[in-house]
Design a protein around this motif. Structure first.
Motif, PDB file in Angstrom:
ATOM      1  N   SER A  90       0.827  -1.220   0.000  1.00  0.00           N
ATOM      2  CA  SER A  90       0.000   0.000   0.000  1.00  0.00           C
ATOM      3  C   SER A  90       0.860   1.269   0.000  1.00  0.00           C
ATOM      4  N   ALA A  91       2.133   1.137   0.303  1.00  0.00           N
ATOM      5  CA  ALA A  91       3.038   2.291   0.282  1.00  0.00           C
ATOM      6  C   ALA A  91       3.169   2.853  -1.129  1.00  0.00           C
ATOM      7  N   LEU A  92       2.929   2.021  -2.139  1.00  0.00           N
ATOM      8  CA  LEU A  92       3.010   2.504  -3.532  1.00  0.00           C
ATOM      9  C   LEU A  92       1.923   3.535  -3.830  1.00  0.00           C
ATOM     10  N   GLU A  93       0.773   3.406  -3.187  1.00  0.00           N
ATOM     11  CA  GLU A  93      -0.291   4.395  -3.370  1.00  0.00           C
ATOM     12  C   GLU A  93       0.145   5.755  -2.818  1.00  0.00           C
ATOM     13  N   ILE A  94       0.799   5.731  -1.686  1.00  0.00           N
ATOM     14  CA  ILE A  94       1.314   6.974  -1.094  1.00  0.00           C
ATOM     15  C   ILE A  94       2.386   7.563  -2.013  1.00  0.00           C
ATOM     16  N   CYS A  95       3.200   6.707  -2.605  1.00  0.00           N
ATOM     17  CA  CYS A  95       4.226   7.176  -3.551  1.00  0.00           C
ATOM     18  C   CYS A  95       3.583   7.910  -4.725  1.00  0.00           C
ATOM     19  N   LYS A  96       2.494   7.349  -5.235  1.00  0.00           N
ATOM     20  CA  LYS A  96       1.795   7.992  -6.362  1.00  0.00           C
ATOM     21  C   LYS A  96       1.273   9.372  -5.954  1.00  0.00           C
ATOM     22  N   GLU A  97       0.731   9.474  -4.754  1.00  0.00           N
ATOM     23  CA  GLU A  97       0.229  10.762  -4.267  1.00  0.00           C
ATOM     24  C   GLU A  97       1.364  11.778  -4.143  1.00  0.00           C
ATOM     25  N   ILE A  98       2.499  11.332  -3.625  1.00  0.00           N
ATOM     26  CA  ILE A  98       3.652  12.224  -3.483  1.00  0.00           C
ATOM     27  C   ILE A  98       4.157  12.652  -4.856  1.00  0.00           C
ATOM     28  N   GLU A  99       4.178  11.718  -5.814  1.00  0.00           N
ATOM     29  CA  GLU A  99       4.614  12.051  -7.170  1.00  0.00           C
ATOM     30  C   GLU A  99       3.720  13.126  -7.784  1.00  0.00           C
TER      31      GLU A  99
END
Length: 97
Positions: free
Chosen positions: A78-87
């Protein structure tokens, strides 16, 4: 003299002291020479002020947070979803910066 330099024409412009100060201020704010600032205006471009040091510090911190979440993704997908938001946030900041 190079061909590029010989194509340029010299013009003289008279400004009031206030106008001169405004030109100096605006060109410095954008990190451009006064000549380049005026050239860009003549081309229909509105030079943007350079981002302040704090902008780059925030952007650098976001990259660091992004990289930390990305390294956690192998343990918590689920950390990848946070990465997308940060991107997305980084891209938005780059557009306005």
């Amino acid at each position: 003299m190079s061909k590029k330099q010989s194509d340029k024409k010299v013009i003289t412009v008279r400004l009031t002291e206030e106008e001169k100060q405004k030109l100096e201020y605006c060109s410095n704010l954008c990190g451009l020479s006064q000549s380049e600032f005026i050239r860009q205006l003549c081309k229909g471009k509105a030079p943007k002020p350079q981002p302040k040091k704090e902008f780059w510090e925030v952007l650098e911190a976001l990259y660091a947070v992004h990289n930390s979440f990305k390294s956690c993704a192998k343990f918590e997908p689920s950390a990848l979803e946070i990465c997308k938001e940060i991107e997305c946030l980084i891209l938005d900041l780059q557009e306005v910066g």
